[in-house]
Write a protein that holds these residues in place. Structure first.
Motif, PDB file in Angstrom:
ATOM      1  N   LEU A  66       0.866  -1.130  -0.185  1.00 23.10           N
ATOM      2  CA  LEU A  66       0.007   0.042  -0.026  1.00 23.10           C
ATOM      3  C   LEU A  66       0.933   1.296   0.073  1.00 23.10           C
ATOM      4  N   PRO A  67       0.391   2.312  -0.335  1.00 18.12           N
ATOM      5  CA  PRO A  67       0.878   3.672  -0.442  1.00 18.12           C
ATOM      6  C   PRO A  67       1.237   4.040   1.130  1.00 18.12           C
ATOM      7  N   PRO A  68       2.446   4.616   1.418  1.00 21.23           N
ATOM      8  CA  PRO A  68       2.540   4.925   2.892  1.00 21.23           C
ATOM      9  C   PRO A  68       1.488   5.401   4.080  1.00 21.23           C
ATOM     10  N   GLU A  69       0.753   6.332   3.281  1.00 20.15           N
ATOM     11  CA  GLU A  69      -0.248   6.988   3.900  1.00 20.15           C
ATOM     12  C   GLU A  69      -1.382   5.999   4.455  1.00 20.15           C
ATOM     13  N   HIS A  70      -1.692   4.918   3.369  1.00 16.19           N
ATOM     14  CA  HIS A  70      -2.737   3.772   3.546  1.00 16.19           C
ATOM     15  C   HIS A  70      -2.083   2.729   4.496  1.00 16.19           C
ATOM     16  N   ARG A  71      -0.874   2.480   4.245  1.00  8.93           N
ATOM     17  CA  ARG A  71      -0.175   1.470   5.050  1.00  8.93           C
ATOM     18  C   ARG A  71      -0.337   1.911   6.695  1.00  8.93           C
ATOM     19  N   ASP A  72      -0.052   2.974   6.895  1.00  6.47           N
ATOM     20  CA  ASP A  72      -0.074   3.709   8.412  1.00  6.47           C
ATOM     21  C   ASP A  72      -1.272   3.403   8.856  1.00  6.47           C
ATOM     22  N   VAL A  73      -2.561   3.600   8.261  1.00  9.94           N
ATOM     23  CA  VAL A  73      -3.811   3.471   8.690  1.00  9.94           C
ATOM     24  C   VAL A  73      -3.947   1.806   9.007  1.00  9.94           C
ATOM     25  N   ALA A  74      -3.682   1.072   8.017  1.00  4.96           N
ATOM     26  CA  ALA A  74      -3.835  -0.266   8.157  1.00  4.96           C
ATOM     27  C   ALA A  74      -2.983  -0.982   9.334  1.00  4.96           C
ATOM     28  N   GLU A  75      -1.773  -0.164   9.500  1.00  5.38           N
ATOM     29  CA  GLU A  75      -0.893  -0.643  10.732  1.00  5.38           C
ATOM     30  C   GLU A  75      -1.743  -0.285  12.030  1.00  5.38           C
ATOM     31  N   GLN A  76      -2.415   0.806  12.073  1.00  4.83           N
ATOM     32  CA  GLN A  76      -3.028   1.317  13.005  1.00  4.83           C
ATOM     33  C   GLN A  76      -4.198   0.521  13.553  1.00  4.83           C
ATOM     34  N   LEU A  77      -4.801  -0.021  12.707  1.00  3.52           N
ATOM     35  CA  LEU A  77      -6.108  -0.959  12.569  1.00  3.52           C
ATOM     36  C   LEU A  77      -5.373  -2.087  13.253  1.00  3.52           C
ATOM     37  N   ARG A  78      -4.491  -2.819  12.571  1.00  2.92           N
ATOM     38  CA  ARG A  78      -4.142  -3.799  13.233  1.00  2.92           C
ATOM     39  C   ARG A  78      -3.531  -3.800  14.619  1.00  2.92           C
ATOM     40  N   GLY A  79      -2.847  -3.026  14.836  1.00  3.16           N
ATOM     41  CA  GLY A  79      -2.350  -2.597  16.267  1.00  3.16           C
ATOM     42  C   GLY A  79      -3.678  -2.519  17.099  1.00  3.16           C
ATOM     43  N   ALA A  80      -4.650  -1.949  16.746  1.00  2.00           N
ATOM     44  CA  ALA A  80      -5.887  -1.798  17.756  1.00  2.00           C
ATOM     45  C   ALA A  80      -6.591  -3.288  17.864  1.00  2.00           C
ATOM     46  N   LEU A  81      -6.667  -3.915  16.925  1.00  2.00           N
ATOM     47  CA  LEU A  81      -7.295  -5.169  16.695  1.00  2.00           C
ATOM     48  C   LEU A  81      -6.492  -6.078  17.750  1.00  2.00           C
ATOM     49  N   ASP A  82      -4.941  -6.141  17.429  1.00  2.00           N
ATOM     50  CA  ASP A  82      -4.276  -6.909  18.307  1.00  2.00           C
ATOM     51  C   ASP A  82      -4.189  -6.525  19.936  1.00  2.00           C
ATOM     52  N   ASN A  83      -4.283  -5.388  20.146  1.00  2.00           N
ATOM     53  CA  ASN A  83      -4.621  -5.068  21.604  1.00  2.00           C
ATOM     54  C   ASN A  83      -6.105  -5.617  22.265  1.00  2.00           C
ATOM     55  N   LEU A  84      -6.855  -5.459  21.239  1.00  2.00           N
ATOM     56  CA  LEU A  84      -8.287  -5.919  21.663  1.00  2.00           C
ATOM     57  C   LEU A  84      -8.387  -7.215  21.920  1.00  2.00           C
ATOM     58  N   ASN A  85      -7.855  -7.999  20.888  1.00  2.00           N
ATOM     59  CA  ASN A  85      -7.566  -9.521  21.126  1.00  2.00           C
ATOM     60  C   ASN A  85      -6.691  -9.978  21.927  1.00  2.00           C
TER      61      ASN A  85
END
Length: 303
Positions: free
Chosen positions: A38-57
């Protein structure tokens, strides 16, 4: 009029066959590859989403494991589900269970064993104490002029780079052959006054299906906390440290029928005869040799 009992039903989602380990791993790898493209700006959003889901799980899994561990009925269920490879992988990914430093160090030296074997030798990680791994070289490597060089330049680098919990590696001297690590009660009585053997308990103090915890000190002042287990009349001894988080096993559960020892903290299950972890492949309790002299149980500490 159709009652609730008569209402037609369709297969529920949970009745469908769940994806296997390979399918799940492949899906994760494919998604990670797409995120990387993904482009850097989109990749950052995806990484934030993954981090939030990881913390939730992680928070959810931690709560579930604690609730099961703290309930007598739930503990038995936890023993079963942690054996499932998908569950075990999820718990390891979130750091809820993880290989102990000793297991990780032994896995790390596998990569350098061919090189050491080419010199006619072998390498064994004996123990890990206070962020130091103690390693024994054997065969042609033992005592040769290159042993320290091999340890410093190869084994040390392999272990320290792979195991964050280990800061240093030290070479230990080879030890003479010792008796088997467990013996049936009533077998041949042997002298236990040899150097390194410490009086741990009276035979009668360790009923069948139970264990005793002891702190043993050798003549040189070195101490170890150990447990001695009586499994259907057979004695075994282990360092009193669970391979998961290093917690004591004084209140571990012994199942004579299954031949197991279960940690009271996080329900890791071990083979009570050799310490091999049945919940987390590759992990193990550190075993100590045992012998009986008269009505006394003797344990040999690490030299």
């Amino acid at each position: 009029m159709t009652t609730q009992q008569e209402r037609p039903t369709t297969p529920a989602a949970h009745d469908k066959q769940a994806p296997g380990m390979e399918d799940l791993a492949r899906a994760v790898d494919d998604a990670a590859a797409k995120v990387a493209d993904l482009p850097p700006e989109h990749r950052d959003v995806a990484e934030q989403l993954r981090g939030a889901l990881d913390n939730l799980n992680k928070a959810a899994l931690t709560t579930i494991v604690r609730a099961l561990r703290d309930d007598d009925r739930g503990r038995e269920l936890l023993f079963d589900i942690v054996d499932d490879p998908v569950v075990r992988l999820a718990l390891m990914v979130h750091g809820i269970i993880r290989p102990d430093p000793l297991t990780a160090a032994r896995q790390a030296v596998v990569a350098v064993e061919p090189m050491i074997g080419a010199h006619g030798g072998g390498v064994e990680v004996v123990r890990v104490d206070e962020r130091v791994a103690y390693v024994r070289l054997s065969g042609a490597c033992d005592g040769c002029s290159m042993s320290e060089q091999t340890l410093r330049d190869t084994v040390t680098e392999a272990i320290v780079s792979a195991v964050p919990a280990i800061d240093a590696v030290e070479l230990v001297e080879p030890e003479p052959q010792t008796p088997a690590a467990f013996i049936p009660l009533g077998d041949i009585t042997v002298r236990a006054s040899d150097t390194g053997w410490i009086d741990a308990a009276a035979v009668g103090e360790i009923p069948r299906g139970e264990l005793v915890a002891r702190t043993l000190t050798d003549p040189y002042g070195a101490s170890e906390d150990i447990i001695v287990v009586n499994l259907e009349g057979t004695l075994t001894a282990f360092l009193n440290v669970c391979a998961h988080q290093g917690l004591p096993l004084d209140d571990a559960l012994i199942d004579e029928r299954e031949g197991t020892l279960t940690c009271p903290w996080h329900a890791l299950c071990y083979d009570a005869t050799d310490g091999e972890c049945m919940s987390l492949p590759g992990a193990a309790l550190e075993q100590r040799p045992v012998r009986v002299d008269g009505d006394r149980v003797w344990v040999r500490l690490h030299g």
